[in-house]
Design an enzyme around this catalytic site. Sequence first.
Site, mmCIF file in Angstrom:
data_model
loop_
_atom_site.group_PDB
_atom_site.id
_atom_site.type_symbol
_atom_site.label_atom_id
_atom_site.label_comp_id
_atom_site.label_asym_id
_atom_site.label_seq_id
_atom_site.Cartn_x
_atom_site.Cartn_y
_atom_site.Cartn_z
ATOM 1 N N CYS A 2 0.853 -1.166 0.000
ATOM 2 C CA CYS A 2 0.000 0.000 0.000
ATOM 3 C C CYS A 2 0.903 1.234 0.000
ATOM 4 O O CYS A 2 1.996 1.207 0.547
ATOM 5 C CB CYS A 2 -0.936 0.125 1.196
ATOM 6 N N ARG A 27 3.599 -0.373 -5.030
ATOM 7 C CA ARG A 27 3.352 -0.914 -3.690
ATOM 8 C C ARG A 27 1.989 -1.595 -3.570
ATOM 9 O O ARG A 27 1.673 -2.198 -2.543
ATOM 10 C CB ARG A 27 3.414 0.214 -2.657
ATOM 11 N N TRP A 74 -2.989 -2.568 -1.560
ATOM 12 C CA TRP A 74 -2.745 -3.986 -1.845
ATOM 13 C C TRP A 74 -3.485 -4.725 -0.752
ATOM 14 O O TRP A 74 -3.119 -4.660 0.422
ATOM 15 C CB TRP A 74 -1.255 -4.283 -1.795
ATOM 16 N N ASN A 99 -1.127 2.012 5.952
ATOM 17 C CA ASN A 99 -0.328 0.984 5.301
ATOM 18 C C ASN A 99 0.206 0.068 6.395
ATOM 19 O O ASN A 99 0.860 0.544 7.321
ATOM 20 C CB ASN A 99 0.824 1.661 4.536
ATOM 21 N N GLY A 100 -0.105 -1.232 6.302
ATOM 22 C CA GLY A 100 0.376 -2.164 7.318
ATOM 23 C C GLY A 100 -0.735 -3.096 7.742
ATOM 24 O O GLY A 100 -1.740 -3.247 7.031
ATOM 25 N N GLU A 481 15.405 -18.164 -10.528
ATOM 26 C CA GLU A 481 15.057 -16.766 -10.801
ATOM 27 C C GLU A 481 14.310 -16.672 -12.142
ATOM 28 O O GLU A 481 13.342 -15.924 -12.267
ATOM 29 C CB GLU A 481 16.336 -15.918 -10.786
ATOM 30 N N LYS A 485 10.532 -15.204 -12.519
ATOM 31 C CA LYS A 485 10.179 -14.110 -13.445
ATOM 32 C C LYS A 485 9.005 -14.522 -14.311
ATOM 33 O O LYS A 485 8.051 -13.771 -14.493
ATOM 34 C CB LYS A 485 11.355 -13.742 -14.372
ATOM 35 N N GLU A 488 5.683 -14.798 -12.325
ATOM 36 C CA GLU A 488 5.223 -13.496 -11.814
ATOM 37 C C GLU A 488 4.511 -12.680 -12.877
ATOM 38 O O GLU A 488 3.489 -12.064 -12.620
ATOM 39 C CB GLU A 488 6.433 -12.642 -11.382
ATOM 40 N N HIS A 504 14.404 -37.614 -10.435
ATOM 41 C CA HIS A 504 13.774 -37.962 -9.158
ATOM 42 C C HIS A 504 12.351 -37.435 -9.071
ATOM 43 O O HIS A 504 11.837 -37.211 -7.984
ATOM 44 C CB HIS A 504 14.628 -37.430 -7.999
ATOM 45 N N LYS A 603 5.478 -4.662 -5.163
ATOM 46 C CA LYS A 603 6.939 -4.667 -5.173
ATOM 47 C C LYS A 603 7.530 -4.676 -3.769
ATOM 48 O O LYS A 603 8.485 -5.358 -3.494
ATOM 49 C CB LYS A 603 7.459 -3.446 -5.934
HETATM 50 C C1 G6P Z 1 8.493 -8.788 -3.583
HETATM 51 C C2 G6P Z 1 8.915 -8.314 -4.952
HETATM 52 C C3 G6P Z 1 10.146 -9.082 -5.417
HETATM 53 C C4 G6P Z 1 11.261 -8.968 -4.387
HETATM 54 C C5 G6P Z 1 10.783 -9.390 -2.994
HETATM 55 C C6 G6P Z 1 11.809 -9.044 -1.922
HETATM 56 O O1 G6P Z 1 8.038 -10.093 -3.658
HETATM 57 O O2 G6P Z 1 7.872 -8.487 -5.881
HETATM 58 O O3 G6P Z 1 10.596 -8.563 -6.647
HETATM 59 O O4 G6P Z 1 12.331 -9.777 -4.773
HETATM 60 O O5 G6P Z 1 9.586 -8.693 -2.657
HETATM 61 O O6 G6P Z 1 11.946 -7.651 -1.874
HETATM 62 P P1 G6P Z 1 13.235 -6.892 -1.395
HETATM 63 O O7 G6P Z 1 12.904 -5.437 -1.560
HETATM 64 O O8 G6P Z 1 13.451 -7.283 0.032
HETATM 65 O O9 G6P Z 1 14.364 -7.322 -2.273
#
Ligand code: G6P
Length: 608
Positions: A2, A27, A74, A99-100, A481, A485, A488, A504, A603
Site C-alpha cells: 500500500c 506498492r 494492496w 499501510n500495514g 530466478e 520471473k 510473476e 527424481h 513490489k
Molecule cells: C516482492 C517483490 C520481489 C522482491 C521481494 C523481496 O516479492 O515483488 O521482486 O524480490 O519482494 O523484496 P526486497 O525489496 O526485500 O528485495
Amino acid sequence: MCGIVGAIAERNVAGILLTGLKRLEYRGYDSAGVAIVDKSGVQRVRRAGKVQALDDAVNDSGTSGTLGIAHTRWATHGVPSERNAHPHMSGNGLALVHNGIIENYQSLRNRLQGEGYEFHSDTDSEVIVHMVHQAIAAGDDLLAAVQRTVRELHGAYALGVVSETDQDRFIAVRSGSPLVIGLGIGENYVASDQLALLPVTTRFIFLQEGDVAEVRRDSVRIFDRDGTEVEREIHEFDGTHEDAEKGEYRHYMLKEIFEQPVALQRTLEGRLGSVADLDGLFSKNADLLERVRFIQIIACGTSYHAGMIARYWLEALAGVPCQVEVASEFRYRTHVVPEGTLFVTISQSGETADTLAALRATNSPNYVGRLAVCNVDSSSLVRESELVLLTRAGPEIGVASTKAFTTQLAALKMLVLAMARVRGVDEATIQAQLDELRQLPGLIQQVLLLDDEIEKLAEQFVEKNHTLFLGRGTQYPVAMEGALKLKEISYIHAEAYPAGELKHGPLALVDKEMPVVAVAPNDELLEKLKSNLQEVRARGGELFIFADGDAALENEDGMTVLNMPAVPECLIPIVYTVPLQLLSYHVAVMRGTDVDQPRNLAKSVTVE
Ligand code: G6P
C-alpha cells in the site's frame, strides 16, 4: 505494501496526491482513494482498480482543496473493492489512510461496535479512524487523539489523518511501515517512499519507528514514541527525477533490464581498482571480516536467489561456510547461531517486513556483525545494520526485480572477494576476478543484443501452461530466478530444478506441452548437464537452451539453442540471468498481462 501520500499547501493538492500515488503504484494497485479537505468539509473519492480510474474520477468531480491524504491499496483484510478502499472515515469529518496490518483489530472492532460505531468496510484499518474519532469526542485535539490511539495498536502501520475541523495540519505516524516527510516551500508532504514526492521536492526527513509528525504548511513537528518532541535530520535526495520515469520504453521492466550495464557500472565504480580497494568496502569495520567464521544470509523473493548464488561463491572461493534462508521461515524457526556469524540481509527495498524482522531478532552474542546488501540507502534495513553494501541500481519500479538482482550479485561478489582476501586467498586469484568483474557491463550489453532472437523464442511459450527451468551449480538459482520471473509476469506455472534432480520426479511431467529451459554455460558441470538434457529429449520434451558458443550444442529437432557470448566463470550467473529476464518479459507482453504491475503482487512487501 500500500502507498500513502499526504500534502498541505496554499494551492490545490489533488495533482500532488494523484501523481504521488501513480509513483507508488508499485506498492499495490487494487484500489485507490483520496480525501481532500476544503471549506465544505472532507471530499472523499475512491475507486476499485488502478490510480488512473481515481484520477479520472477526481478530475470529473473537480475535487480540490489545499489539504489531503491519498492511498493505493494492496488488499490484506477485505477484497479489493471501493468499499474497502482507503481513506476510511469516521463520521463525515475525519479521514485516515493506513499501510500495514493491525493485528488486534478484531478485538478493537468488537469494542467499538459495542460502543455504537458502525463499520463500512472489512478492513483492519477502519478501527483506527473510529478510535481517533472517539478520542477527539472525549476532548483530545487531533494530535493527542492520534497519539492516544496508536498506543493501543499492535502490528505495523504508517498512517495519515486529516480532519475537517483542523485544516492547518495533518498527522502522520510511522511504526513498522515506511514513511517519509517531504519539505517544500510553504507546503509539506508525506509519502511511503521519497519517489512519490520527487516531482515536488528533494528534501526529506525519514521518520523513525514510533514517530508521530504534525505537518503544517510552514512547519513540521515530530514526536517520538514517548511523546517527546525531537529533531530529525533533513536529507537531500541525490538521484535524478528521471531515474523513476519510463522514458522511451514500453514498460519499466524493459527499461530496467536495459539499464543493467549502467547500473552494474555504478555498483562497481570506485570500489574495484585493486585488491587493496576491497579493504575500503567496509572501512569502519574492516577488522570485523577477520572474525567471521560463518555467514547466514536472509532474504525474500529474488533477493533470496541472489543469496543462494553467493553461497556457492563464498564456500568455493573464500572457504566460509554459509547458509541461506528465506526470512519468513528463519524468523520463526529456532536456529543455531555458530560463533563468529556474519548476518547478511539482501533486499532491494530495505523495507521487506520479514527480512527486517529477522534482522531485528539477531540478539545472539555469536553474531559478529550485520551487513545489509541493499538498494535504498535511506531504508530501515540500512539504518539498522552496522555494515552496508549499497547496490546503487537506481529506483526499480517494475514489480519483477531485474537490475536489483544483477547488482546484488555484483555487490555480493565484492563481499566474497573481500572475505577471500582476509582468509588468505592469493592476490593473483582475487585480482583476476576483479579484472573479470570489470568486463561485466560490456558482457551484459552483448546479451542485450540478443533481444530480437529472444523475442522470437518467446512465441513458443505463449500458448503453454507450464515451463520447467533447469540449471546446475550456480545456474540452479539462476533457473529459479528465471522460473520466478516467468510465473510473476506471464502467469505461466514455472518450476526450477537442479538438473541432476530431474530423474527424481519432474521428468514425469515432461512431454510436448512442457517446454524445458536450460542454462548451459561452459563450466565444469556442462557435460553433466548435457546428459540431463538427453533425458528430456529421450522423452519427447521440447528444449530451449541458453548455451555458451563452445558448448557444442546445436539446434536440432526438439532442441532450440541460443548462443551466449563467452563468459568468465565467476560472472556466469549474472550474465545468464539476463536472457531469462528478456524471455519472461516478451512472453508476458505477448500474453497481454500487466507486466509492471502483475496481478495480486506488489513490489515492496511491508506486511508479513
Ligand atoms: C516482492 C517483490 C520481489 C522482491 C521481494 C523481496 O516479492 O515483488 O521482486 O524480490 O519482494 O523484496 P526486497 O525489496 O526485500 O528485495
